[in-house]
Write a protein that holds these residues in place. Structure first.
Motif, PDB file in Angstrom:
ATOM      1  N   LYS A 124       1.735  -5.819  -7.800  1.00  0.00           N
ATOM      2  CA  LYS A 124       0.666  -6.462  -7.045  1.00  0.00           C
ATOM      3  C   LYS A 124       0.603  -5.798  -5.676  1.00  0.00           C
ATOM      4  O   LYS A 124       1.556  -5.835  -4.911  1.00  0.00           O
ATOM      5  N   GLU A 126      -0.472  -4.897  -1.769  1.00  0.00           N
ATOM      6  CA  GLU A 126      -0.718  -5.623  -0.527  1.00  0.00           C
ATOM      7  C   GLU A 126      -1.567  -4.721   0.374  1.00  0.00           C
ATOM      8  O   GLU A 126      -2.539  -4.130  -0.088  1.00  0.00           O
ATOM      9  N   ARG A 127      -1.226  -4.610   1.644  1.00  0.00           N
ATOM     10  CA  ARG A 127      -2.069  -3.855   2.582  1.00  0.00           C
ATOM     11  C   ARG A 127      -2.077  -2.350   2.320  1.00  0.00           C
ATOM     12  O   ARG A 127      -3.076  -1.675   2.593  1.00  0.00           O
ATOM     13  N   ARG A 222     -10.473  -8.787  -5.244  1.00  0.00           N
ATOM     14  CA  ARG A 222      -9.874  -7.885  -4.272  1.00  0.00           C
ATOM     15  C   ARG A 222      -8.745  -7.117  -4.942  1.00  0.00           C
ATOM     16  O   ARG A 222      -8.176  -7.562  -5.935  1.00  0.00           O
ATOM     17  N   LEU A 223      -8.375  -5.979  -4.354  1.00  0.00           N
ATOM     18  CA  LEU A 223      -7.277  -5.190  -4.901  1.00  0.00           C
ATOM     19  C   LEU A 223      -5.950  -5.945  -4.864  1.00  0.00           C
ATOM     20  O   LEU A 223      -5.059  -5.687  -5.676  1.00  0.00           O
ATOM     21  N   ASP A 224      -5.802  -6.860  -3.915  1.00  0.00           N
ATOM     22  CA  ASP A 224      -4.563  -7.629  -3.848  1.00  0.00           C
ATOM     23  C   ASP A 224      -4.624  -8.870  -4.734  1.00  0.00           C
ATOM     24  O   ASP A 224      -3.735  -9.712  -4.680  1.00  0.00           O
ATOM     25  N   TRP A 261     -13.911  -5.162   2.184  1.00  0.00           N
ATOM     26  CA  TRP A 261     -13.666  -3.719   2.099  1.00  0.00           C
ATOM     27  C   TRP A 261     -13.963  -3.060   3.438  1.00  0.00           C
ATOM     28  O   TRP A 261     -15.097  -3.086   3.908  1.00  0.00           O
ATOM     29  N   GLN A 276      -5.927  -5.303   1.838  1.00  0.00           N
ATOM     30  CA  GLN A 276      -5.755  -4.430   0.690  1.00  0.00           C
ATOM     31  C   GLN A 276      -5.857  -2.978   1.152  1.00  0.00           C
ATOM     32  O   GLN A 276      -6.390  -2.709   2.239  1.00  0.00           O
ATOM     33  N   CYS A 278      -7.778  -0.537   1.138  1.00  0.00           N
ATOM     34  CA  CYS A 278      -9.136  -0.012   0.931  1.00  0.00           C
ATOM     35  C   CYS A 278      -9.414   1.250   1.753  1.00  0.00           C
ATOM     36  O   CYS A 278     -10.402   1.940   1.491  1.00  0.00           O
TER      37      CYS A 278
END
Length: 359
Positions: A124, A126-127, A222-224, A261, A276, A278
């Motif tokens: 998973k 995170e930033r 979201r990517l996270d 984003w 995330q 991005c």
């Protein structure tokens, strides 16, 4: 037993949110075959509005989702809603966890409804992308394409064919969202944030006359919020947090996603707020993402600036609702102290997007 903590970021269950391990063990073994041993119960560190527990057996890990303890709105924190959408969508859209069962308030021995699903193992984000992945621009672009192609796949699912035609009322979704978020902001305004009446008025006056179509919307993509395959990080194994999923105009969903984003050229404060990776090398810019989406779906995105403004202002409202509670002493969490400033930042960013748009 291998307690899965590293990839899934679980922690000791927070005080006041404990579950009875013996009771949980009985419930699960009555409904899921093959469970062996006594469960270890932990909690996911990144809790959202609903509570998420990791139930870890000798050779299988499960997840239990329930509403928060205490008084809550009757219409809020619906477990059956997210259980139903994941259960229905799984055959047509594999990137969701397998669900086992749901128990209503009336039948639940926990004092609240809950459901149980598989715990999907993987990474998973995170930033930032982990340094040990050694990602360059090529890998970043590949990950980004995989992420947005899954959103496109979701929006292409025939919700009527999988039995979700009564999941909500898709017609008029745009208007309901705009009026609803405007109203929530009015109720949450504090003395140290702007009213952003001009932004709210613009969203009403420039509302599209029609909707491009109707799809299943995730609401918080979201990517996270995805689980990536540990051995192949370009594969999205599962999308999490379906609690605000709905049927509606898919451009509203894309607007929400792109509101999170950030990219080079955005205000530095907004980039610093990112949740995330991005802005990692190779990640597509919003303009490229819109081109990808438009080509894949056939939807006309010429007026997408409207949906982007909506997504940004919706995010401002969410932060302001949290800050309102902090401002009035309803929560002492010091992390919320800066949320008022972030509300102003996002509101002013929405203004700048309006000024640049040709709508």
């Amino acid at each position: 037993m291998v307690v899965s903590e590293e990839l899934n970021k679980t922690v000791k269950v927070r005080e006041g949110e404990e579950l009875d391990a013996k009771q949980i063990d009985t419930i699960l073994k009555d409904r899921i075959s093959g469970l062996v041993g006594t469960p270890v119960i932990r909690q996911f560190a990144s809790g959202h509005s609903n509570l998420t527990y990791s139930i870890q057996y000798n050779d299988r890990n499960l997840v239990l989702r329930r509403p928060p303890f205490g008084t809550r709105p009757k219409s809020g924190h619906s477990m059956i809603r997210e259980y139903r959408v994941m259960n229905a969508i799984k055959p047509a859209f594999p990137a969701v966890p397998h669900t086992y069962f749901h128990m209503t308030d009336e039948e639940s021995p926990l004092g609240a409804e809950f459901y149980v699903m598989e715990q999907v193992e993987g990474r998973k984000l995170e930033r930032d992308i982990p340094a040990d992945w050694h990602f360059g621009a090529e890998e970043g672009r590949k990950l980004c394409l995989s992420f947005f192609n899954r959103l496109i796949d979701l929006h292409k699912v025939d919700f009527k064919a999988i039995g979700l035609d009564d999941f909500g009322k898709p017609e008029g979704y745009v208007e309901r969202q705009i009026l609803g978020w405007n109203s929530r902001y009015e109720r949450a305004v504090t003395d140290d944030v702007e009213s952003f009446e001009d932004v709210r008025k613009w969203l009403v006056e420039k509302m599209p006359s029609g909707e491009v179509g109707h799809s299943i919307l995730h609401g918080d993509y979201r990517l996270d919020n995805v689980i990536l395959c540990e051995n192949n990080p370009f594969e999205i194994k599962a999308i999490l947090d379906w609690e605000i999923s709905a049927l509606g105009d898919p451009l509203m969903d894309l607007g929400n996603t792109l509101a999170y984003w950030s990219q080079d050229g955005d205000p530095e404060e907004l980039i610093n707020m990112r949740m995330q990776p991005c802005n990692a090398p190779g990640m597509l810019r919003r303009e490229e993402i819109c081109e990808l989406y438009e080509k894949a779906t056939g939807y006309d995105l010429k007026g997408f600036a409207y949906y982007h403004v909506y997504g940004v202002f919706r995010l401002a409202v969410i932060l302001q609702q949290i800050y309102y509670r902090y401002y009035h002493g309803q929560t002492k969490n010091p992390a919320f102290a800066a949320f008022g400033k972030r509300t102003n930042l996002l509101g002013n960013y929405a203004r700048s997007l309006i000024e640049k748009s040709d709508i």
